[in-house]
Design a protein around this motif. Sequence first.
Motif, mmCIF file in Angstrom:
data_model
loop_
_atom_site.group_PDB
_atom_site.id
_atom_site.type_symbol
_atom_site.label_atom_id
_atom_site.label_comp_id
_atom_site.label_asym_id
_atom_site.label_seq_id
_atom_site.Cartn_x
_atom_site.Cartn_y
_atom_site.Cartn_z
ATOM 1 N N ALA A 334 0.820 -1.218 0.000
ATOM 2 C CA ALA A 334 0.000 0.000 0.000
ATOM 3 C C ALA A 334 0.851 1.265 0.000
ATOM 4 N N GLN A 335 2.081 1.157 0.499
ATOM 5 C CA GLN A 335 2.962 2.328 0.537
ATOM 6 C C GLN A 335 3.794 2.488 -0.742
ATOM 7 N N LYS A 336 3.707 1.525 -1.634
ATOM 8 C CA LYS A 336 4.470 1.568 -2.883
ATOM 9 C C LYS A 336 3.748 2.390 -3.944
ATOM 10 N N PHE A 337 4.467 2.622 -5.053
ATOM 11 C CA PHE A 337 3.901 3.365 -6.178
ATOM 12 C C PHE A 337 3.740 2.441 -7.383
ATOM 13 N N ASP A 340 3.546 5.525 -11.138
ATOM 14 C CA ASP A 340 3.813 6.847 -10.536
ATOM 15 C C ASP A 340 2.722 7.330 -9.597
ATOM 16 N N LYS A 341 1.875 6.419 -9.138
ATOM 17 C CA LYS A 341 0.811 6.813 -8.209
ATOM 18 C C LYS A 341 0.879 5.920 -6.976
ATOM 19 N N LYS A 342 0.816 6.539 -5.780
ATOM 20 C CA LYS A 342 0.843 5.752 -4.546
ATOM 21 C C LYS A 342 -0.396 4.874 -4.470
ATOM 22 N N ILE A 343 -0.194 3.623 -4.111
ATOM 23 C CA ILE A 343 -1.299 2.656 -4.140
ATOM 24 C C ILE A 343 -2.325 2.950 -3.042
#
Length: 398
Positions: A334-337, A340-343
């Motif tokens: 959930a903290q990853k992108f 180019d959008k944060k999940i």
Amino acid sequence: MSLTLSEKAKRVKPSSTLAITAKAKAMKAEGIDVVGFGAGEPDFNTPDNICKAAIDAIENGFTKYTPASGTDELKAAISQKFHDFNHLTYAPNQIVVSNGGKQGLQNVFSAILNPGDEVLVPAPYWLSYPEMIKLADGNPVYIVATKENGYKVTAEQIDNAVTKKTKALVLNSPSNPTGSIYTRKELEEIAEVIVKNDIYVVADEMYENLIYGDEEHVSIGSLGDEIYKRTITCSGLSKSYAMTGWRIGYTGSSVEIAKLMSAIQSHETSNPNSIAQKAAVEALTGPQDTINAMKAEFDKRRKYMYDRICKMPYISCNEPKGAFYMFIDAGEVAQKFYNDKKIGNAAEIAAILLDDFSVAVIPCADFGFPNHFRLSYAISIEQIEKGLDRIEKFLKSL
């Protein structure tokens, strides 16, 4: 029109599991190769002997109304099963056969709750519990379990959550969505709290036959006279016998509660399907070899899936001991992108997996854990392998 509709009905959330499954089915209908991990039902056909019993019932004209709470024949079979498997004594007049396990649970809440009564719901929980409680004019109160404790609540947590308004605790073992099982010792400690506070325990044991390894299923109502008096034991044939569409659930309770549930059901739906009741008798009293074969296949899939997930980046899960689900901690994802959008949460993970990787998983915000998602291994090993390959590809793209 100026007529207003039910405010209570407006507050009911639609099932997110059914919504995801419906979208996945629509994509499949368009020719897209979707792997669906959302299934809450076995992928096996109902065993032949059970189907034959239903055919015989039709051919013999057993197609009329039965008593609202089920036939004497089926209640006797359930009573014997309670005795032999659960070590519980429920006479036929303590048993109500319902149109699936869901109606059985709704009958329970309708029978025991008054407006404003509180029901303790351990989280993570099956998403229908809170909605059923609200429909019966009760208030769900959540007790959050920890991953470190196997997503199981402790007796101390339950005791601390009890108030003057508490009427019952919902206890689901084996658990949907986690596959966790409460041990005998844990249940003994919880039983002490239930008896001390003089509340009911609604024991949802729908997955009781699907237990793996050296684990045992313990019915909390079997742990003594005082806890037995306060327990309503709920189960059914859907999961263990691959009979989801037949809609046969059942409960064991005090005679007083059984009478109330029978009266409620007599007005809401009348009796469960007569043909399915005949099939249910055969399921409970006939050969169990196909049931054991299904369980063995589930166990094989469980081991494969758990081994694969343990090797994947950014996600983790506890090894499930029962049912047919993996509860995946995706907090790191959930903290990853992605693109180019944060999940952000598991709902977005589920959307990405379905739209871009043709994999359907169940996000678990409606189960009380927004950074987790659920995978079912009630699908073939080939589909599991293909789906996990796609999930792994997604994770490695982050």
